[in-house]
Design an enzyme around this catalytic site. Structure first.
Site, PDB file in Angstrom:
ATOM      1  N   ASN A 206       8.186  -5.667   1.350  1.00 55.01           N
ATOM      2  CA  ASN A 206       8.226  -5.381  -0.085  1.00 55.01           C
ATOM      3  C   ASN A 206       8.887  -4.471  -0.660  1.00 55.01           C
ATOM      4  O   ASN A 206       8.806  -3.326   0.128  1.00 55.01           O
ATOM      5  CB  ASN A 206       6.809  -6.041  -0.561  1.00 55.01           C
ATOM      6  N   PHE A 320      -6.667  -3.135  -5.406  1.00 55.13           N
ATOM      7  CA  PHE A 320      -5.709  -3.694  -6.482  1.00 55.13           C
ATOM      8  C   PHE A 320      -4.978  -4.911  -6.764  1.00 55.13           C
ATOM      9  O   PHE A 320      -5.127  -5.655  -5.745  1.00 55.13           O
ATOM     10  CB  PHE A 320      -4.108  -2.333  -5.698  1.00 55.13           C
TER      11      PHE A 320
HETATM   12  O1  PMT Z   1       4.485   1.500  -4.274  1.00 56.70           O
HETATM   13  P1  PMT Z   1       4.292   1.963  -5.486  1.00 56.70           P
HETATM   14  O2  PMT Z   1       5.720   1.697  -5.371  1.00 56.70           O
HETATM   15  O3  PMT Z   1       4.208   2.851  -5.770  1.00 56.70           O
HETATM   16  O4  PMT Z   1       4.232   0.221  -6.112  1.00 56.70           O
HETATM   17  C1  PMT Z   1       2.485   0.010  -6.047  1.00 56.70           C
HETATM   18  C2  PMT Z   1       2.147  -0.830  -5.677  1.00 56.70           C
HETATM   19  C3  PMT Z   1       2.386  -1.909  -7.210  1.00 56.70           C
HETATM   20  C4  PMT Z   1       2.252  -1.782  -4.353  1.00 56.70           C
HETATM   21  C5  PMT Z   1       0.550  -1.151  -6.503  1.00 56.70           C
HETATM   22  O5  PMT Z   1       0.407  -0.637  -7.313  1.00 56.70           O
HETATM   23  C6  PMT Z   1      -0.203  -1.953  -5.976  1.00 56.70           C
HETATM   24  O6  PMT Z   1      -0.169  -3.083  -6.499  1.00 56.70           O
HETATM   25  N1  PMT Z   1      -0.750  -2.283  -4.586  1.00 56.70           N
HETATM   26  C7  PMT Z   1      -1.223  -4.016  -4.696  1.00 56.70           C
HETATM   27  C8  PMT Z   1       0.175  -5.076  -3.776  1.00 56.70           C
HETATM   28  C9  PMT Z   1      -1.042  -6.014  -3.391  1.00 56.70           C
HETATM   29  O7  PMT Z   1      -0.165  -6.772  -2.302  1.00 56.70           O
HETATM   30  O8  PMT Z   1      -1.412  -6.562  -4.127  1.00 56.70           O
HETATM   31  P2  PMT Z   1      -2.634  -8.542  -3.612  1.00 56.70           P
HETATM   32  O9  PMT Z   1      -1.749  -8.968  -5.328  1.00 56.70           O
HETATM   33  O10 PMT Z   1      -1.114  -9.026  -3.243  1.00 56.70           O
HETATM   34  O11 PMT Z   1      -3.353  -8.185  -2.789  1.00 56.70           O
HETATM   35  C10 PMT Z   1      -4.839  -7.809  -3.656  1.00 56.70           C
HETATM   36  C11 PMT Z   1      -5.198  -6.968  -2.916  1.00 56.70           C
HETATM   37  O12 PMT Z   1      -6.221  -6.560  -1.434  1.00 56.70           O
HETATM   38  C12 PMT Z   1      -4.587  -5.298  -2.565  1.00 56.70           C
HETATM   39  O13 PMT Z   1      -5.447  -3.752  -2.842  1.00 56.70           O
HETATM   40  C13 PMT Z   1      -3.970  -5.324  -1.429  1.00 56.70           C
HETATM   41  O14 PMT Z   1      -4.407  -4.168  -0.588  1.00 56.70           O
HETATM   42  C14 PMT Z   1      -4.942  -6.123  -0.443  1.00 56.70           C
HETATM   43  N2  PMT Z   1      -4.729  -7.229   0.915  1.00 56.70           N
HETATM   44  C15 PMT Z   1      -3.322  -7.725   0.453  1.00 56.70           C
HETATM   45  C16 PMT Z   1      -3.224  -9.018   1.088  1.00 56.70           C
HETATM   46  C17 PMT Z   1      -3.394  -8.693   3.019  1.00 56.70           C
HETATM   47  N3  PMT Z   1      -3.492  -9.035   3.678  1.00 56.70           N
HETATM   48  N4  PMT Z   1      -4.809  -7.471   2.737  1.00 56.70           N
HETATM   49  C18 PMT Z   1      -4.881  -7.320   1.928  1.00 56.70           C
HETATM   50  O15 PMT Z   1      -6.102  -5.971   2.177  1.00 56.70           O
END
Ligand code: PMT
Length: 399
Positions: A206, A320
């Site tokens: 991504n 996040f």
């Molecule tokens: O890296 P940059 O270019 O600075 O961009 C920053 C960002 C947009 C990546 C960052 O600010 C951000 O939003 N990170 C989380 C992105 C994400 O995966 O969002 P999500 O809504 O899909 O996941 C929610 C949370 O679960 C996140 O904390 C993620 O780390 C966690 N997760 C998700 C999937 C997974 N299999 N395991 C996880 O731990």
């Protein structure tokens, strides 16, 4: 005595303002160690700077009979931040290309703490693409640039290139030093994307650059924490002083995070972890003809939810959420389902927010139901807000 600061002065006319900067720092209680290039001594005397700083001024590698040849290391070790003001085009060129041929460049080569560079020169020199490329390179390596002021220049030209006023530089140093309020805390940060291979040359990933997570690691380090950064492939340099563990896939990230989770006081999961991976990883490059229209995917474990289910009451867990629609409702569900203390929602459909940019617009959502919408700000400022709120929670839990 307050923080120790290394002040590098190079040979530009703005060196005449350096004594004012030293004065401001000393008045604020800072212990200032000045390192001058030979050219700088043509503009301002070492005697002036030694008198104002109360410390001897370092001029070259060989003049110090008491500390032969290791003075540059002790200077690097003894100070918490370095600032170079003014920084000439020649100095910037040397630093960007690893040339260490005097006391200042050699000391900075051994320097692994925050370093602020204040370019100061004629407008045409400043706009020269070679100089700009060198600045970009330094930026990529984690050096912080102060943008020069515009206006009348000593050479008679008007334009960009004037060193910021000593007051502005002093404020920046003060801001960067910040409070040491995370002293003794072990902070674990994840950043960047994961890569999920399909074969040796193809993978799913991504747009995460790692900027947000790296900003959190950087600010936690500056505020005194012991920081571990576990990241997928990053587009930005990792800060010196951070324990960096590079990984590639979600499964590798899960393994490394779980290894360190029990010894972390605060965990911030800014990584954009792939939710799925190809079911089969081929050892050989798949031929076009064999590649079919469908790739079977399997779900990756949810690392954050796993941590949420295992965390101790005094461990603070920050997740996040990257959303593009129904952002607040979706984020509230994630906050609850993943059992996090703070969820940082970025609506990545907004300009200036989310993936691969220098800024972010976030909403902090707390387990208590409180929410705090922040305006557009640099990722480092967002990082400071998150760390401060996490610290408040930890203090409350421990009382
Ligand atoms: O890296 P940059 O270019 O600075 O961009 C920053 C960002 C947009 C990546 C960052 O600010 C951000 O939003 N990170 C989380 C992105 C994400 O995966 O969002 P999500 O809504 O899909 O996941 C929610 C949370 O679960 C996140 O904390 C993620 O780390 C966690 N997760 C998700 C999937 C997974 N299999 N395991 C996880 O731990």
């Amino acid at each position: 005595m307050g923080a120790s600061v290394l002040l590098g002065i190079t040979g530009g006319i703005a060196a005449y303002k350096a004594p004012l900067l030293v004065r401001l720092m000393v008045k604020a209680g800072m212990n200032v160690h000045v390192v001058m290039t030979r050219a700088a001594t043509e503009f301002v005397t070492p005697m002036t700077l030694a008198t104002l700083s109360g410390n001897s001024v370092s001029l070259d590698m060989w003049g110090e009979r008491d500390h032969p040849a290791v003075k540059h290391i002790s200077l690097a070790d003894a100070t918490r931040i370095a600032v170079v003001a003014p920084a000439t085009a020649n100095f910037i060129g040397k630093l960007a290309n690893g040339i260490a041929d005097d006391m200042l460049t050699t000391t900075l080569m051994a320097y692994n703490k925050p370093t602020i560079i204040c370019p100061s020169m004629n407008v045409n020199m400043y706009q020269n693409p070679i100089l700009q490329a060198n600045l970009q390179k330094l930026n990529l390596f984690g050096y912080q640039m102060m943008i020069p002021d515009s206006g009348e220049l000593a050479c008679g030209w008007t334009g960009e290139g004037r060193m910021p006023e000593p007051e502005a530089i002093f404020r920046e140093v003060e801001r960067r030093l910040g409070p040491r309020d995370l002293d003794g805390l072990r902070v674990l940060v994840t950043a960047g994307p994961t890569e999920e291979p399909l074969d040796p040359v193809r993978f799913l990933t991504n747009r995460s650059s790692g900027r947000m997570g790296v900003a959190i690691a950087k600010r936690a380090l500056a505020r005194g924490a012991d920081v571990t950064l576990i990241s997928g492939p990053l587009k930005v340099a990792t800060p010196h002083g951070v324990n960096h563990i590079p990984v590639r896939t979600a499964l590798e990230m899960m393994e490394k995070v779980l290894e360190r989770f029990h010894e972390s006081d605060l965990v911030v999961k800014a990584a954009a972890v792939a939710d799925f991976r190809p079911e089969i990883v081929h050892e050989e490059k798949i031929k076009k003809e064999e590649l079919g229209a469908t790739i079977n995917l399997v779900r990756n474990p949810d690392i954050l939810a796993t941590l949420g289910s295992r965390k101790w009451p005094d461990q603070i867990l920050v997740g996040f959420a990257a959303e593009t629609s129904n952002a607040i409702q979706n984020a509230r569900i994630k906050l609850k389902n993943k059992n996090v203390d703070i969820l940082v929602l970025n609506d990545v459909s907004k300009t200036g927010a989310g993936f691969d940019c220098e800024t972010n617009i976030v909403r902090l959502m707390f387990r208590s139901g409180d929410e705090e919408q922040l305006s557009l700000m640099s990722k480092e400022d967002v990082a400071d807000k998150i760390l401060s709120r996490a610290l408040d929670l930890r203090r409350r839990v421990n009382h």
